[in-house]
Write a protein that holds these residues in place. Structure first.
Motif, PDB file in Angstrom:
ATOM      1  N   VAL A  50       0.834  -1.221   0.004  1.00  0.00           N
ATOM      2  CA  VAL A  50      -0.178   0.175   0.071  1.00  0.00           C
ATOM      3  C   VAL A  50       0.948   1.160  -0.049  1.00  0.00           C
ATOM      4  CG1 VAL A  50      -1.634   1.250   1.478  1.00  0.00           C
ATOM      5  CG2 VAL A  50      -2.019  -1.290   0.946  1.00  0.00           C
ATOM      6  N   ASP A  51       1.896   1.131   0.748  1.00  0.00           N
ATOM      7  CA  ASP A  51       2.829   2.427   0.856  1.00  0.00           C
ATOM      8  C   ASP A  51       3.480   2.492  -0.436  1.00  0.00           C
ATOM      9  OD1 ASP A  51       2.392   2.749   3.734  1.00  0.00           O
ATOM     10  OD2 ASP A  51       3.702   1.078   4.237  1.00  0.00           O
ATOM     11  N   GLU A  52       3.990   1.251  -1.251  1.00  0.00           N
ATOM     12  CA  GLU A  52       4.396   1.610  -2.369  1.00  0.00           C
ATOM     13  C   GLU A  52       3.545   2.171  -3.401  1.00  0.00           C
ATOM     14  OE1 GLU A  52       5.711  -2.518  -2.689  1.00  0.00           O
ATOM     15  OE2 GLU A  52       7.696  -2.358  -1.393  1.00  0.00           O
ATOM     16  N   VAL A  53       2.561   1.587  -3.480  1.00  0.00           N
ATOM     17  CA  VAL A  53       1.530   2.404  -4.516  1.00  0.00           C
ATOM     18  C   VAL A  53       1.121   3.760  -4.114  1.00  0.00           C
ATOM     19  CG1 VAL A  53      -1.118   2.109  -5.096  1.00  0.00           C
ATOM     20  CG2 VAL A  53       0.280   0.106  -4.636  1.00  0.00           C
TER      21      VAL A  53
ATOM     22  N   ARG B  29      -6.987  -3.407  -1.858  1.00  0.00           N
ATOM     23  CA  ARG B  29      -8.183  -3.367  -1.431  1.00  0.00           C
ATOM     24  C   ARG B  29      -8.437  -4.088  -0.180  1.00  0.00           C
ATOM     25  NH1 ARG B  29     -14.113  -3.324  -4.883  1.00  0.00           N
ATOM     26  NH2 ARG B  29     -15.082  -2.124  -3.032  1.00  0.00           N
ATOM     27  N   ARG B  30      -7.607  -5.193  -0.224  1.00  0.00           N
ATOM     28  CA  ARG B  30      -7.811  -6.147   0.829  1.00  0.00           C
ATOM     29  C   ARG B  30      -7.320  -5.459   2.352  1.00  0.00           C
ATOM     30  NH1 ARG B  30      -4.461 -10.030   3.525  1.00  0.00           N
ATOM     31  NH2 ARG B  30      -6.068 -11.722   4.392  1.00  0.00           N
ATOM     32  N   ALA B  31      -6.119  -4.760   1.947  1.00  0.00           N
ATOM     33  CA  ALA B  31      -5.501  -4.027   3.024  1.00  0.00           C
ATOM     34  C   ALA B  31      -6.378  -2.671   3.637  1.00  0.00           C
ATOM     35  CB  ALA B  31      -4.121  -3.498   2.793  1.00  0.00           C
ATOM     36  N   THR B  32      -7.135  -1.990   2.677  1.00  0.00           N
ATOM     37  CA  THR B  32      -7.557  -0.654   2.935  1.00  0.00           C
ATOM     38  C   THR B  32      -9.115  -0.658   2.811  1.00  0.00           C
ATOM     39  OG1 THR B  32      -7.670   0.091   0.684  1.00  0.00           O
ATOM     40  CG2 THR B  32      -5.527   0.283   1.841  1.00  0.00           C
ATOM     41  N   GLY B  33      -9.747  -1.641   2.084  1.00  0.00           N
ATOM     42  CA  GLY B  33     -11.378  -1.647   2.062  1.00  0.00           C
ATOM     43  C   GLY B  33     -11.708  -0.609   0.694  1.00  0.00           C
TER      44      GLY B  33
END
Length: 226
Positions: free
Chosen positions: A139-142, A160-164
Motif C-alpha cells: 500500500v505504501d509503495e502504491v 483493497r484487501r488492506a484498505t477496503g
C-alpha cells in the motif's frame, strides 16, 4: 461548540493518530469521507462500548448525544486486521465487540483490556505481537507510485484487501480534503479547482459534496464567518 477534542501522535508505525473527544451537547455534524479505519471506545451514561469503524466513501451526517466520551485509535493506510477486513466495515458497517467485563472485551477469542488514551500504544503493540494487526507494505509503495512487478489485478486485490478501498477512491478522497483545506485557508474556488486538477468548478463542487458534505461556496463562506 459540539466537541472538545485532543489528538496525539503514536509511537507505533501502525497508527495514524490517537484521539479523545467529549460532547458538549446534543447535536449532529457532517462526518467527511475517510480513508482510515478506527477502533472506538465510547462511554455514555455509565456504559462502555468498543467498536471497530471502517473507512467511509462519502460524507454522512452523524448524531451526537450529550456528555458522551470517545477514545479513538486511527490506523495507518495499509494496516488491517486479517480477521476483520476493512471492506467488511465500509460505510458505517461498524462491528461492536462484546464486553467481557466493564473493563475488558472479546476480540478473536480472547479478552482484552479496554485501552485508554495513555496506554493505547501498548494496546496496539500487543495486537501486533498477537498477529491481530498487520500492515501490507505494498500500500505504501502504491501511494508513492513506486514501480511494482505485479499485475494490475493483483495490485488492486491487495490494495483493497488492506484498505477496503480502491486506489482511485483513496486519491479522490485525499484530493477533496486538500481542496477543503485550501478553501478554508482562503484560496479562491477557481484557483483551488485549477491547482488540484479538477476539470472545472462543477467537478470540484460534485467532489466536495460527496466527500466533504459541503459545496466550495459553503466552505469558503464558513471561513469568512470565523
Amino acid at each position: 461548540m459540539l466537541f472538545t477534542s485532543e489528538v496525539r501522535s503514536s509511537d507505533s508505525s501502525f497508527v495514524q493518530a490517537i484521539w479523545r473527544t467529549q460532547s458538549e451537547g446534543t447535536g449532529s455534524f457532517i462526518s467527511p469521507a475517510a480513508i482510515h479505519w478506527d477502533m472506538l471506545v465510547m462511554r455514555y451514561r455509565g456504559k462502555t462500548t468498543f467498536a471497530v469503524q471502517g473507512p467511509e466513501t462519502k460524507a454522512t451526517r452523524a448524531s451526537v448525544p450529550a456528555d458522551a466520551e470517545w477514545l479513538g485509535i486511527t490506523f495507518q493506510l495499509g494496516t488491517f486486521m486479517p480477521d476483520l477486513l476493512p471492506i467488511r466495515l465500509l460505510d458505517r458497517h461498524d462491528v461492536n465487540q462484546a464486553l467481557a467485563t466493564g473493563k475488558s472485551f472479546w476480540l478473536s477469542g480472547s479478552t482484552w483490556e479496554v485501552p485508554t488514551y495513555e496506554n493505547a500504544d501498548t494496546f496496539v503493540n500487543r495486537l501486533v505481537r498477537a498477529g491481530l494487526l498487520v500492515h501490507d507494505p505494498l500500500v505504501d509503495e502504491v501511494m508513492r507510485d513506486d514501480p511494482l512487478d505485479l499485475s494490475a489485478r493483483a495490485l488492486q486485490y491487495r490494495f483493497r484487501r488492506a484498505t477496503g478501498l480502491t486506489h482511485k477512491t483513496v486519491q479522490q478522497i485525499q484530493r477533496a480534503r486538500q481542496a477543503a483545506t485550501l478553501l478554508e485557508q482562503g484560496c479562491p474556488i477557481l484557483d483551488t479547482a485549477s491547482h488540484l486538477g479538477y476539470f472545472d468548478q462543477s467537478h470540484l463542487t460534485n467532489s466536495l459534496r460527496r466527500y466533504i458534505g459541503q459545496t466550495p461556496a459553503q466552505i469558503s463562506r464558513a471561513q469568512h464567518l470565523e
